[in-house]
Design an enzyme around this catalytic site. Structure first.
Site, PDB file in Angstrom:
ATOM      1  N   HIS A 144     -13.427 -22.891  -9.018  1.00  0.00           N
ATOM      2  CA  HIS A 144     -13.700 -24.249  -8.528  1.00  0.00           C
ATOM      3  C   HIS A 144     -13.331 -24.368  -7.049  1.00  0.00           C
ATOM      4  CE1 HIS A 144     -14.667 -26.383 -12.213  1.00  0.00           C
ATOM      5  NE2 HIS A 144     -13.562 -25.978 -12.804  1.00  0.00           N
ATOM      6  N   THR A 156     -10.058 -34.189 -10.173  1.00  0.00           N
ATOM      7  CA  THR A 156     -11.485 -34.230  -9.816  1.00  0.00           C
ATOM      8  C   THR A 156     -12.265 -33.074 -10.440  1.00  0.00           C
ATOM      9  OG1 THR A 156     -11.238 -32.957  -7.781  1.00  0.00           O
ATOM     10  CG2 THR A 156     -10.908 -35.351  -7.619  1.00  0.00           C
ATOM     11  N   THR A 157     -11.604 -32.270 -11.255  1.00  0.00           N
ATOM     12  CA  THR A 157     -12.282 -31.209 -12.012  1.00  0.00           C
ATOM     13  C   THR A 157     -11.897 -31.382 -13.484  1.00  0.00           C
ATOM     14  OG1 THR A 157     -10.456 -29.642 -11.748  1.00  0.00           O
ATOM     15  CG2 THR A 157     -12.180 -29.576 -10.074  1.00  0.00           C
ATOM     16  N   GLU A 213     -13.921 -34.818  -0.737  1.00  0.00           N
ATOM     17  CA  GLU A 213     -14.131 -35.521  -2.008  1.00  0.00           C
ATOM     18  C   GLU A 213     -14.059 -37.026  -1.773  1.00  0.00           C
ATOM     19  OE1 GLU A 213     -11.738 -33.533  -5.205  1.00  0.00           O
ATOM     20  OE2 GLU A 213     -13.786 -32.834  -5.562  1.00  0.00           O
TER      21      GLU A 213
END
Ligand code: SG4
Ligand code: ZN
Length: 258
Positions: free
Chosen positions: A65, A200-201, A104
């Site tokens: 990621h 956020t993952t 982000e």
């Protein structure tokens, strides 16, 4: 909580909520911060950084990621409206394609080329998975980057190692680094935004107190571009590894008092 597995189009964030419930929750990250809707909070004083200047040896890892660096020493943050002390666990970054936009969080719709996340958990927890069961168990500090004319030499050691971690699950040892060398000088850390959100993952767990700093870190275009050498699990270039902005759903975003 179901395990996220990477099968078809595993890099596409819009597929995540099919694989994991929390990614469809109501307090997700990242968000667009609309500055005129933020509420100034006088209790949001400057954070206290402890042992951020201490150098440590660690390795940099491509986890599919992002690239991530574990923090083997006890560096902590407290104050700044946080209810307790949080210790740094790891940092990683999100970026665009060949130095293009890739942060982000966005500020008034403005996206930056890259964003640093220093992930902390409450001091007494032994691991992140335990901390993620506490709705305020994790505190992530987010820092933006901006393009500068000259290279930021404090990032040389990390950027030089990117070529050694192109493949997912590869890692390489870093020369000694400290957290202070990565972030803006202390006088530029007083302006920040604060809200409650998520990872956020996957699993997108809603257990994160977010602090997003206003002042960006300078990196040259060549330095920003170097991140696009890294590869996703499917050997495609790891570019645009940011999650799109998520709905606020009535959450209040606060801004620091100074
Ligand atoms: C990145 O994939 C990190 O490498 C992950 O670290 C991190 O997960 C994930 O991003 C989400 O973190 O600050 N962007 S974020 O919300 O920190 C965690 C690990 O996989 C749990 C350890
Ligand atoms: Zn992150």
């Amino acid at each position: 909580q179901s395990q996220f597995t990477c099968e078809h189009q595993c890099n596409a964030p819009e597929k995540w909520n099919h694989a994991n419930q929390d990614c469809g929750g109501r307090s997700q990250s990242p968000i667009n911060i609309v500055t005129r809707k933020t509420l100034k909070d006088e209790t949001l004083t400057p954070l206290q950084f402890k042992n951020y200047q201490q150098t440590f040896r660690s390795s940099i890892k491509n986890n599919g990621h992002s690239v991530q660096v574990g923090i083997p020493i006890t560096s902590t943050i407290s104050g700044g409206g946080l209810l307790t002390t949080y210790k740094a666990v790891q940092f990683h970054l999100h970026w665009g394609k060949d130095g293009g936009l890739g942060s982000e969080h966005t500020i008034d719709g403005e996206q930056y080329p890259m964003e640093l996340h220093i992930v902390h958990m409450k001091n007494h927890y032994v691991d992140l998975s335990t901390a993620l069961r506490d709705p305020v168990g994790v505190a992530v500090l987010g820092f933006f980057y901006e393009e500068s004319k000259s290279a930021n030499r404090k990032y040389d050691s990390i950027i030089n190692m990117l070529q050694s971690v192109r493949a997912t699950n590869s890692n390489a040892s870093l020369p000694p680094i400290s957290l202070v060398q990565l972030i803006p000088p202390e006088q530029n850390l007083t302006s920040y935004y604060r809200y409650r959100g998520s990872l956020t993952t996957p699993g997108c767990t809603e257990a994160v107190v977010w602090t997003v700093f206003e002042n960006p870190i300078p990196l040259s275009m060549e330095q920003l571009r170097a991140f696009s050498k890294v590869q996703f699990r499917d050997s495609k270039s790891m570019v645009n590894n940011f999650r799109p902005i998520q709905p606020l759903n009535g959450r209040q975003v606060f801004r620091s008092g100074s």
